[in-house]
Scaffold this active site. Structure first.
Site, mmCIF file in Angstrom:
data_model
loop_
_atom_site.group_PDB
_atom_site.id
_atom_site.type_symbol
_atom_site.label_atom_id
_atom_site.label_comp_id
_atom_site.label_asym_id
_atom_site.label_seq_id
_atom_site.Cartn_x
_atom_site.Cartn_y
_atom_site.Cartn_z
ATOM 1 C CG ASP A 1 -5.549 0.345 -1.946
ATOM 2 O OD1 ASP A 1 -4.540 0.002 -1.288
ATOM 3 O OD2 ASP A 1 -5.463 0.937 -3.029
HETATM 4 C C1 BGC Z 1 -1.950 0.799 -3.162
HETATM 5 C C2 BGC Z 1 -2.113 -0.681 -3.371
HETATM 6 C C3 BGC Z 1 -1.062 -1.429 -2.611
HETATM 7 C C4 BGC Z 1 -1.173 -1.048 -1.149
HETATM 8 C C5 BGC Z 1 -0.192 -1.769 -0.249
HETATM 9 C C6 BGC Z 1 -1.841 1.164 -1.698
HETATM 10 O O1 BGC Z 1 -1.413 2.486 -1.545
HETATM 11 O O2 BGC Z 1 -3.015 1.490 -3.773
HETATM 12 O O3 BGC Z 1 -2.049 -1.002 -4.748
HETATM 13 O O4 BGC Z 1 -1.204 -2.800 -2.804
HETATM 14 O O5 BGC Z 1 -0.948 0.336 -1.017
HETATM 15 O O6 BGC Z 1 1.089 -1.279 -0.414
#
Ligand code: BGC
Length: 825
Positions: A233
Site C-alpha cells: 500500500d
Molecule cells: C489506499 C489504497 C490505494 C492507495 C493509492 C492508499 O491510501 O489504502 O487502497 O490504492 O492509497 O491511492
C-alpha cells in the site's frame, strides 16, 4: 468492446530476461517510478506500467484534479445485487475506462470484510461475508482481466478499520484469519487468478503486512501457488531486507522509498538472497507481460464509451438501482405511482453523496442529485425542500455557488507560490480544493497558496478555508485570519480530513473572495515526498439556517403531498478512508426531521444515502425505507427509477444493520496499546448475531424485499452432489415480475463453528410464476482450520441447512444429522 491484443503470444522466459539485468537494475524496478507508474527497462523490452485506483472508477495517474472519468456506484451498492454477472460487468467497464487511459492495472477490488460497522472504509469493500466477497471479487477480476487490465486484490490482510491505520497491529488467531479474512482472497485466487495484490498498512500478529512471510510467502505464494505480484500500500513499506524477504515484490509509490541502495547492500552482504530479488522481478515481468507492457505494446480498442456517453448512463443507472434495497414497504406504498404529489425533503436529496472519501474518489463528468432525478422523472409533481445540516465540518465550495473570477467557469482559481514568492502554477479547480506537491512534479515546495472565487450568493454566507496554514480571508471590506493546524497525526488525516475554519459574513451581492494561506515549513528533513504536500480549500456556502425553521418548512411541505420522501444519510465525514465512525446515528438532526415528517405526512418513504449501516430509530413510524448506497454519477436517476419501480430495487443487504450503537458482535475499532484484538474470532456480522452474541439486529444480512413477495416450497438435497446442493421451488406471489435471491446457510453441529452462508442463487420470475432453483454450496465453507495440526479438516457430520431470505426470515430447514459430509476441496 474488442479485447486488447496481448503483447506476447508465446510463453516469455522471465528468468532469461531477469538474468540480463545486474543487481542495481533489478532493484531499481522494484520501487515505483512515481505515484502511479513503474520504471521501464528498455534493455529487456519492459515499458512503463501504469496503475490507477479503482473501486468506484478509474481515476488515472493523478490523485486529485485528474481526468474526467465515470463514477460507478460504490462497492456495497454493487455487491447488494448479489450478482456475479453484475460484478463481471463492472470489471469489464472498469477495463474499458482503464484502456481509454492506457492504464495496465486497476487497484481493486477491496475485499476486506465488514468486521465492525464503525469501519470508515467499509463503503469500498463488498460485505461482512467472505463467500459473497470472494465470489463477487472473482467475477470482477474475470471481467477486468478478461479485457486485458490487471486487478489488484487489497488490502492483504486484516485491514478492516482505519484508526491508527499506519501502525495498528491486528491480532487475529490463525483459524479466523484463514476461515474469514483470507477466504475472499483465496476464492478470488482460485477462481480468477488476479495478477496482483496489495499488502496493507497494518501489522498482523506483530508483523507488518508488508513483511508477512507467513501470509505472503507461506500461504499466498506457497500453499495457493499464486504467481502474481504483491505491491505495498502507498508509503506502507518500512524496511528493506525484512519486506523483500517477507514476500513483498514492489514498493509503492516511488521514486523514493526504503529499498534502493539499502536493498542492494542487503543482497551484497548476504542478508537477502539474490534469488529473492530475481523472483520479485520475475513476478513484475509476468504482470507487465499479462497487462501488455512487456515486448510489443498492446493496442487498445478505439471504440470505448466516453464517461458521459448514453451507454455509460444506462449501465450506471441500472447497476445502481439494482442494488438498492427495500428494507420496509408497508401496504405497498412503493413503488410510487406517477400522478402522486411528492414532497422530497432533505439535504441528501439536494446534495446527494455519490461516492466515499479518499483514494476511491474520482472526478466524474457530472453528478445527479435525487432532486434532479425525481424532477426529471416527475416534473412538477415534486416539490423539493432542503433539510437539516448533515455535516459537522464545512466542505469546499460547491461549483454552483462559486465561479473562477477570471474565466467565469464554475469553480475556484488557485495560485501556488514557492518560498521566494515565485509563481509555480495557476490551477483552476472545480472541487474548490487543491492538493499541491503530491502528484504534480512541482519544482519546489509550495509555501503560499492563493484561492480566488466569485461567490454568487447574497445574504448570510459561511466563508472560510481548509488545509494546514496561516490563512487570511478577504471578502469585500471584510478580512479575517485563521491559523489551521492538523487535527490528526498522519498524512492520511491531514490530506483526507484537513483542518478547517469559517465565519458567517453577510454579502450584499456577488463578491470576489480571496483566501491566502502561508504554509509552515515542513518538519523533519523535508526529504520525504509527503512533507511537501499541501491541501487548500475555499469554504463558501449559504450560512446554515435555524433547525426549527428547517423542520417547520419540511412539515409544511409534507402536509401538502400524497407522499413525503425524506432522503437522509452519511457524508464523507463518516464514510472515508483514514477515519472511522464513532456512532451509527445519522449526523445532525436528521432523525428529528424524519420523525417530524412522518408525523405530518400521509405516507412517508425514507431513502438512506449511505453505504453502510445507520441507526433508524424511527423505523416503526414510517411506511417504507430504501437503502440507496452511494450511487455514483447516475445516482439521482437511479433512485428515481427504483422508487418508481422502473428498475426493481432488488438488492439484499451485504452487511447486518445493528439496532443500536454497540449492539454488534464486533464493535470497537480503537486499538489498545497499538493492538486491535479480533477477539470475537469468526463471529462477525450475522454469524455473531445468530449465535446470540449481540441483540437482534434491525435488519439482517441478506434481507431485502424487492417489490414482490415469495412462497418457498419444501427444500430437498440434490441427490449425488457433494458438497450438498439444495433444490427448492419459489413462487412469486406478488403482482410484478421480480428477482429473488435464495440463500443457503450452514449451521454446523461443531462447537465454535458459526452459521455461515454456503451458497446463493438468484432467480427472476413473473408475477404468479413458480421457478425451481438449485443452490450449489461452496466446498471451502464445509471445512475448518485445525490449529493443532495446522491443517484444514472437514466439519463433522450433522448440522442444518437453512434456506432463507436473510436469517431473520428462514423459509426452510434441512437436517443434516447423521449424513456423512464430503471431504473439503
Ligand atoms: C489506499 C489504497 C490505494 C492507495 C493509492 C492508499 O491510501 O489504502 O487502497 O490504492 O492509497 O491511492
Amino acid at each position: 468492446m474488442t479485447t486488447p491484443r496481448r503483447a506476447t503470444s508465446t510463453a516469455t522466459d522471465y528468468d532469461e530476461l531477469v538474468g540480463r539485468l545486474d543487481l542495481a537494475s533489478k532493484v531499481r524496478l522494484l520501487t515505483g517510478r512515481a505515484m502511479f507508474t513503474l520504471w521501464p527497462e528498455d534493455s529487456i523490452g519492459l515499458g512503463e506500467l501504469r496503475l490507477s485506483d479503482g473501486p468506484t472508477g478509474v481515476r488515472g495517474l493523478k490523485f486529485s484534479g485528474g481526468r474526467i472519468v465515470a463514477l460507478f456506484p460504490n462497492a456495497t451498492l454493487l455487491s447488494a445485487a448479489w450478482s456475479e454477472d453484475s460484478a463481471y460487468e463492472v470489471g469489464q467497464l472498469l477495463a474499458e475506462e482503464a484502456l481509454a487511459q492506457q492504464l495496465h492495472v486497476v487497484l481493486g477490488p477491496t475485499i476486506n470484510l465488514h468486521r465492525s460497522p464503525l469501519g470508515g472504509r467499509l463503503f469500498e469493500a463488498y460485505s461482512e461475508d467472505p463467500l459473497l466477497s470472494g465470489k463477487l471479487a472473482a467475477a470482477y477480476v474475470r471481467g477486468l482481466q478478461g479485457h486485458g487490465v490487471g486487478a489488484c486484490l487489497k488490502h492483504l490482510v486484516a485491514n478492516e478499520s482505519e484508526t491508527e491505520r499506519n501502525t495498528v497491529n491486528s491480532v487475529v488467531d490463525e483459524a479466523t484469519l484463514r476461515e474469514l479474512y483470507l477466504l475472499p482472497f483465496e476464492i478470488a485466487v482460485a477462481e480468477a487468478d488476479p495478477w496482483s495484490m496489495m499488502a496493507a498498512y497494518n501489522d498482523v500478529n506483530g508483523v507488518a503486512a508488508t513483511e508477512q512471510h507467513h501470509v505472503i510467502n507461506e500461504i499466498v505464494k506457497g500453499e495457493w501457488n499464486w504467481p502474481g505480484l504483491v505491491m505495498s500500500d502507498w508509503f506502507a513499506t518500512k524496511t528493506a531486507a525484512a519486506a523483500a524477504s517477507g514476500g513483498l515484490d514492489l514498493v509503492m509509490p516511488g521514486p523514493r522509498g526504503p529499498w534502493g541502495d539499502a536493498l542492494v547492500a542487503a543482497v551484497e552482504s548476504g542478508e537477502v538472497d539474490e534469488a529473492v530479488i530475481d523472483d520479485h522481478v520475475g513476478r513484475l515481468l509476468r504482470l507487465a507481460d499479462r497487462a501488455g507492457a512487456l515486448g510489443e505494446p498492446r493496442s487498445c480498442p478505439a471504440d470505448l464509451p466516453a464517461p458521459d456517453s448514453p451507454a455509460r448512463k444506462e449501465q450506471l443507472t441500472r447497476l445502481a438501482a439494482a442494488g438498492m434495497t427495500v428494507l420496509i414497504n408497508r401496504d405497498e406504498v412503493l413503488p410510487l405511482r406517477r400522478g402522486q404529489r411528492v414532497a422530497l425533503i432533505g439535504r441528501h436529496a439536494i446534495e446527494t453523496i455519490d461516492m466515499g472519501g479518499g483514494s476511491a474518489q474520482v472526478n466524474p463528468p457530472y453528478q445527479t442529485s435525487v432532486a434532479g432525478g425525481m424532477m426529471a422523472a416527475l416534473g412538477d409533481a415534486v416539490i423539493v425542500v432542503d433539510g437539516v445540516e448533515v455535516r459537522s465540518r464545512p466542505v469546499p465550495a460547491r461549483v454552483a455557488f462559486v465561479t473562477d473570477p477570471e474565466t467565469g467557469l464554475p469553480g475556484v482559481l488557485a495560485e501556488l507560490y514557492d518560498v521566494g514568492g515565485s509563481l509555480l502554477e495557476r490551477r483552476p479547480s472545480q472541487r474548490g480544493l487543491v492538493l499541491a506537491g503530491f502528484d504534480d512534479d512541482l519544482p519546489a515546495r509550495v509555501a503560499r497558496i492563493v484561492l480566488r472565487a466569485r461567490v454568487e450568493g447574497t445574504g448570510p454566507t459561511e466563508l472560510g478555508a481548509m488545509g494546514t496554514g496561516d490563512w487570511t480571508i478577504r471578502a469585500g471590506a471584510e478580512t479575517f485570519g485563521l491559523a489551521l493546524r492538523p487535527t490528526g497525526s498522519g498524512f492520511g488525516e491531514e490530506v483526507l480530513a484537513p483542518p478547517a475554519g469559517s465565519r458567517v459574513i453577510s454579502l450584499a451581492g456577488p463578491t470576489v473572495v480571496e483566501a491566502v494561506s502561508d504554509i509552515p515549513p515542513p518538519g523533519g528533513d523535508g526529504s520525504s515526498p509527503l512533507r511537501r504536500v499541501s491541501v487548500a480549500g475555499l469554504i463558501a456556502r449559504p450560512a446554515p439556517r435555524d433547525p426549527a425553521e428547517v423542520l417547520a418548512a419540511a412539515v409544511a411541505a409534507a402536509r401538502t403531498a400524497d407522499v413525503a420522501v425524506v432522503v437522509v444519510g452519511l457524508t464523507e465525514e463518516q464514510e472515508t478512508e483514514s477515519v472511522d465512525k464513532t456512532t451509527l446515528r445519522l449526523p445532525g438532526q436528521q432523525d428529528d426531521l424524519v420523525r417530524a415528517v412522518a408525523a405530518a405526512a400521509e405516507r412517508t418513504v425514507v431513502v438512506v444515502n449511505a453505504a453502510t449501516p445507520v441507526l433508524m430509530p424511527w423505523r416503526d413510524e414510517v411506511d417504507a425505507v430504501v437503502w440507496a448506497g452511494l450511487p455514483g454519477q447516475e445516482g439521482g436517476h437511479a433512485v428515481a427509477a427504483a422508487l418508481l419501480g422502473d428498475i426493481e430495487p432488488a438488492g439484499r443487504l451485504v452487511t447486518t444493520f445493528p439496532a443500536d450503537d454497540n449492539a454488534a458482535p464486533a464493535w470497537s475499532v480503537t486499538p489498545v496499546s497499538g493492538d486491535l484484538s479480533y477477539a470475537e474470532g469468526p463471529y462477525i456480522g450475522y454469524r455473531g448475531y445468530h449465535a446470540g452474541r449481540a441483540p437482534a439486529p434491525a435488519f439482517w444480512f441478506g434481507h431485502g424485499l424487492g417489490y414482490a413477495s415469495w412462497d418457498y416450497g419444501e427444500p430437498a438435497l440434490v441427490a449425488g452432489v457433494a458438497p450438498p446442493a439444495v433444490a427448492v421451488t419459489v413462487t412469486n406471489t406478488g403482482s410484478r415480475a421480480s428477482r429473488e435471491v435464495v440463500q443457503v446457510y450452514l449451521e454446523p453441529a461443531a462447537a465454535g463453528q458459526p452459521v455461515r452462508l454456503v451458497g446463493w442463487q438468484a432467480v427472476d420470475a413473473a408475477a404468479g410464476q413458480s421457478v425451481p432453483v438449485e443452490v450449489r454450496t461452496e466446498p471451502r465453507l464445509w471445512r475448518r482450520w485445525d490449529i493443532q495440526s495446522g491443517q484444514w479438516t472437514r466439519l463433522p457430520a450433522g448440522g442444518r441447512l437453512l434456506i432463507a431470505r436473510g436469517l431473520g426470515d428462514v423459509r426452510g430447514v434441512i437436517d443434516l444429522a447423521a449424513r456423512q459430509l464430503q471431504d473439503p476441496a
